[in-house]
Design a protein around this motif. Structure first.
Motif, mmCIF file in Angstrom:
data_model
loop_
_atom_site.group_PDB
_atom_site.id
_atom_site.type_symbol
_atom_site.label_atom_id
_atom_site.label_comp_id
_atom_site.label_asym_id
_atom_site.label_seq_id
_atom_site.Cartn_x
_atom_site.Cartn_y
_atom_site.Cartn_z
ATOM 1 N N GLU A 31 0.830 -1.205 0.000
ATOM 2 C CA GLU A 31 0.000 0.000 0.000
ATOM 3 C C GLU A 31 0.869 1.261 0.000
ATOM 4 N N MET A 75 -3.169 4.689 -5.136
ATOM 5 C CA MET A 75 -4.069 4.589 -3.990
ATOM 6 C C MET A 75 -3.767 5.710 -3.008
ATOM 7 N N LEU A 87 -8.635 3.751 -4.343
ATOM 8 C CA LEU A 87 -7.951 3.996 -5.601
ATOM 9 C C LEU A 87 -8.134 5.449 -6.032
#
Length: 454
Positions: free
Chosen positions: A428, A437, A442
């Protein structure tokens, strides 16, 4: 040990432990094909009642496939922690089920008990569970593993990016790889099923994925899902493989039909440690699926669910980074319709987690199965709420090489956003750096593979 029960004036007798286990299983076309299934719902209920009263020591002392006849059985039995086993062996299967489902029982409790269980005990408990039971129990368990990056944290759902190509063309594979990454897919592994399992083809694909990962500093791992021996030769010739893959089965005979045995997998694991590019400590990837032993005529009259549990007992011995069941891939001969595929997916995930396996699922079906994409999305939702470690994703949910239907890149993104799940933390952070992201959702850049061409 009692193998009979009387209900409404009718006595149900079961010929053996194998017979009892098979008839206590939920309806599966594979068990029906093998002549093992219960003849009626009433007989299935009777089998569950008898199974629930068995003690865990009854199951160990009356093995379905004796250790002296099968190396998978030997490995599973040798893995049992004797101290833990002695403390629970007088539990009935019903008591084990109640312990697993009790609100006060947490992940650490289940990890401790797991060390005293064999695969048949875990399968027996699962046979007494409803679908919701399987979801609830599996969601308790957190199983963390690390290759180059770590996956399995509570609140996350990782994904295998599967950029297969019908001719193993690197340019086509990389195009699919870019699209998948642009949707935030690939933290579990970038794993390719090759059309050609030659060493040269494996080397070419490993180099291409490794170079891409290195060029973009992606916290993930690569793998080419050829036969283990082809991967080993490629690694020995300098190919950069973070993990070694192999399909496995729940009996020694079935594993031999795959061209493997326990010693070969140990050799592969050692090679991955010495010459692989994964930092570890876990460097193996296994795939399974209900029905594989029957299709290899190596099931020993044992039902397919119990054999699947034995897969996980076998896998546990090697401390793999990831394991997944390709739940509907074999076809309707083994899982006939949507109901059976969904049930098997939940069973497999729970049984894998109860073995402390980092469990994923390829939520899939073949075109001649009585199921459709809505059914796969239903199973995806159930697995997400079950805390599945990872799900496999293909472009638009259609594998152009293997010719089966799976989950798509955007399906994984939708599941994450719907249920507040995140990718693995390291991945992430990379997605945020790439502006794919932000704060768990997103961005407008997502789904645009050209971000890797700028």
């Amino acid at each position: 040990m009692n193998l009979s029960t009387t209900h409404l004036g009718h006595t149900y007798r079961f010929d053996s432990m194998k017979d009892l286990f098979a008839k206590a299983n939920e309806e599966k076309s594979g068990d029906r094909l093998a002549g093992l299934a219960a003849d009626s719902v009433q007989e299935r209920i009777a089998a569950k009642a008898v199974l629930g009263e068995l003690l865990l020591e009854d199951i160990r002392e009356h093995p379905l496939l004796p250790p002296e006849e099968d190396e998978v059985s030997r490995i599973i039995d040798n893995e049992i922690n004797q101290h833990v086993y002695q403390s629970i062996k007088r539990w009935s299967v019903s008591e084990l089920r109640e312990y697993i489902l009790a609100s006060e029982t947490d992940s650490e409790d289940l990890k401790r008990v797991s060390r005293g269980l064999n695969s048949e005990m875990i399968a027996a408990a699962a046979k007494l569970m409803s679908n919701l039971d399987l979801v609830f129990a599996a969601n308790k368990l957190e199983v963390l593993t690390k290759c180059n990056s770590t996956i399995g944290q509570k609140g996350t759902i990782a994904s295998r990016l599967q950029p297969n190509h019908p001719t193993d063309r690197v340019e086509g594979m990389v195009a699919s790889l870019k699209e998948g990454l642009s949707y935030g897919i690939g933290d579990a592994v970038i794993g390719i099923n090759p059309v050609e399992e030659s060493v040269e083809s494996v080397k070419r694909l490993l180099h291409a994925t490794h170079d891409f990962i290195q060029n973009w500093n992606i916290p993930t791992q690569n793998c080419v899902l050829a036969h283990v021996t082809a991967q080993m030769k490629a690694i020995q010739q300098g190919a950069p493989a973070d993990m070694i893959f192999q399909s496995i089965a729940g009996t020694e005979k079935a594993n031999k039909s795959f061209g493997i045995d326990a010693d070969l997998l140990r050799e592969a694991n050692e090679l991955a440690k010495v010459k692989g590019t994964g930092t570890g400590p876990q460097r193996l990837y296994f795939e399974t699926g209900q029905g594989s032993e029957l299709s290899a005529e190596s099931h020993h009259d044992i039902d397919q669910m119990t054999l699947e549990s034995r897969n996980y007992g076998f896998a546990r011995h090697y401390d793999p980074f990831i394991v997944n069941t390709v739940v509907g891939f074999i076809g309707p001969e083994y899982l006939y319709n949507n109901k059976q595929v969904i049930r098997a997916g939940l069973e497999d995930h729970f049984m894998g987690k109860m073995h402390m396996i980092p469990m994923g699922v390829d939520v899939c079906y073949t075109n001649h199965t009585k199921a459709d994409q809505n059914d796969m999305e239903d199973l995806g939702v159930l697995l997400t709420t079950s805390g599945v470690n990872f799900i496999i994703a293909t472009p638009m949910g259609d594998d152009c090489m293997l010719n089966y239907q799976s989950m798509s890149y955007h399906d994984i993104a939708t599941l994450r956003e719907t249920f507040g799940k995140r990718p693995s933390p390291e991945f992430e952070a990379w997605l945020e750096k790439m502006d794919i992201m932000k704060s768990g959702k997103l961005t407008t850049s997502a789904g645009d593979p050209t971000i890797f061409s700028r």
